[in-house]
Write an enzyme that holds these catalytic residues in place. Structure first.
Site, PDB file in Angstrom:
ATOM      1  CG  ASN A   9      -0.189  -0.177   2.473  1.00 29.20           C
ATOM      2  OD1 ASN A   9       0.965   0.315   2.817  1.00 29.20           O
ATOM      3  ND2 ASN A   9      -0.971  -0.501   3.559  1.00 29.20           N
ATOM      4  CG  ASP A 198      -6.122  -8.112   1.684  1.00 28.30           C
ATOM      5  OD1 ASP A 198      -6.251  -8.274   2.983  1.00 28.30           O
ATOM      6  OD2 ASP A 198      -5.326  -7.295   1.309  1.00 28.30           O
TER       7      ASP A 198
END
Length: 325
Positions: A9, A198
């Site tokens: 991320n 996810d």
């Protein structure tokens, strides 16, 4: 393999889905090898279930993830695989265990994808190992059946939802299943599905708290039915429960097999993901309280609270046992 920027991320933490996909790949390799170790029909091992897995420590960009797998139990038609993930900082040499997971596979014939083949037995060093494995097998079999029976919910869009409500953060992703997503049998890899789940859960968590979030754990992931190449899958996620520092998100996958298939949409996979909110320094942050509006939302909140307290009690018992040892 080394973790790259596209695995992580914006804060540099590797996505939980990336790790789950690597775990499933290792499990698929070892179980497929084992199921083809004796003369008979060639087969491919298909993922049926992933037991609860905790993300013990974040993995960062530049670290090396080492995934190891071992077969720990076989029944007549299924294989239990234990997988460990260790991360290594190649600059300092520091290593740490980041994940431990248990997966269940079934061998499907290459000639007939609906035919489940028999699994070659493994040799146990102790009789207790076989007995313990059989107990785990019976428990997961029962849980899979119970989960499938309660899988009728759908997620509908909410007009102008208020912040911190279920409708405000709920999210869906639509994906066309292509050849690169599939096994030799033409069905979706379990790891591909888990990675998409996810991603959706992460979007729900980020929308709710507006901070950097990471996967803390995943409850049992049940693969109820196979997903065929050419299907359109809808991965949906909604917040079910929040504690002071964690968020539980229910995620399920529905499949529309519209290519040369008259079948209607069906529920293929379901699971609960738990996320935590982190500061820029990687410290846990308080999570905004989930605002429940409907009776169903309040019921799901209480069910999530029960799972949270049960997991907390189990973790405390394990810590106390470890301290006594």
């Amino acid at each position: 393999r080394i973790m790259r920027p596209d695995d992580a991320n914006v804060a540099g933490n590797v996505h939980g889905g990336t790790i789950l996909k690597m775990i499933e790949e290792a499990g698929a390799i070892i179980s497929t090898r084992h199921c083809n170790s004796q003369a008979g029909e060639p087969c491919v091992a298909a993922l049926a279930r992933v037991e609860r897995t905790d993300f013990l420590s974040p993995v960062c960009i530049g670290e090396v993830a080492n995934v190891s797998a071992e077969i720990t139990y076989t029944s007549r038609h299924s294989v239990e695989v234990q997988v460990n993930v260790m991360s290594e900082n190649i600059l300092t040499g520091a290593k740490k265990v980041t994940n431990k997971a248990t997966l269940w596979y079934v061998p499907l014939s290459l000639k007939n994808v609906n035919k489940v083949l028999e699994v070659p037995p493994i040799q146990y060093t102790r009789k207790e190992q076989e007995d313990e494995g059989k107990k785990r097998y019976e428990e997961q079999k029962l849980d899979r059946l119970e989960t499938k029976q309660r899988n009728g919910d759908l997620i509908f869009p909410v007009i102008n939802p208020e912040p911190h409500t279920v409708g405000y953060s709920q999210s869906s992703l639509i994906h066309l299943v292509g050849p690169s997503d599939c096994t030799l049998l033409g069905f979706v890899h379990g790891g591909v599905t888990m990675k998409l789940m996810d991603e959706v859960a992460g979007i729900v968590a980020a929308r709710h708290c507006k901070t950097n979030i990471v996967t803390a754990s995943v409850d049992a992931i049940n693969f109820h039915e196979k997903i065929k190449k050419g299907s359109v899958i809808t991965i949906s996620g909604r917040m079910t429960f929040t504690s002071n520092k964690s968020m539980e998100i229910e995620v399920f996958v529905d499949a529309d097999p519209f290519v040369d298939e008259p079948r209607e949409r069906y529920r293929a996979v379901s699971a609960f993901f738990t996320y935590v909110s982190l500061s820029k320094e990687g410290k846990p942050l308080p999570v905004p309280q989930l605002l429940t509006e409907t009776e169903d939302e309040k019921r799901r909140f209480e069910e999530g609270k029960g799972r949270y307290l049960q997991t907390k009690a189990k973790r405390q018992a394990q810590m106390q046992q470890a301290a006594r040892q």
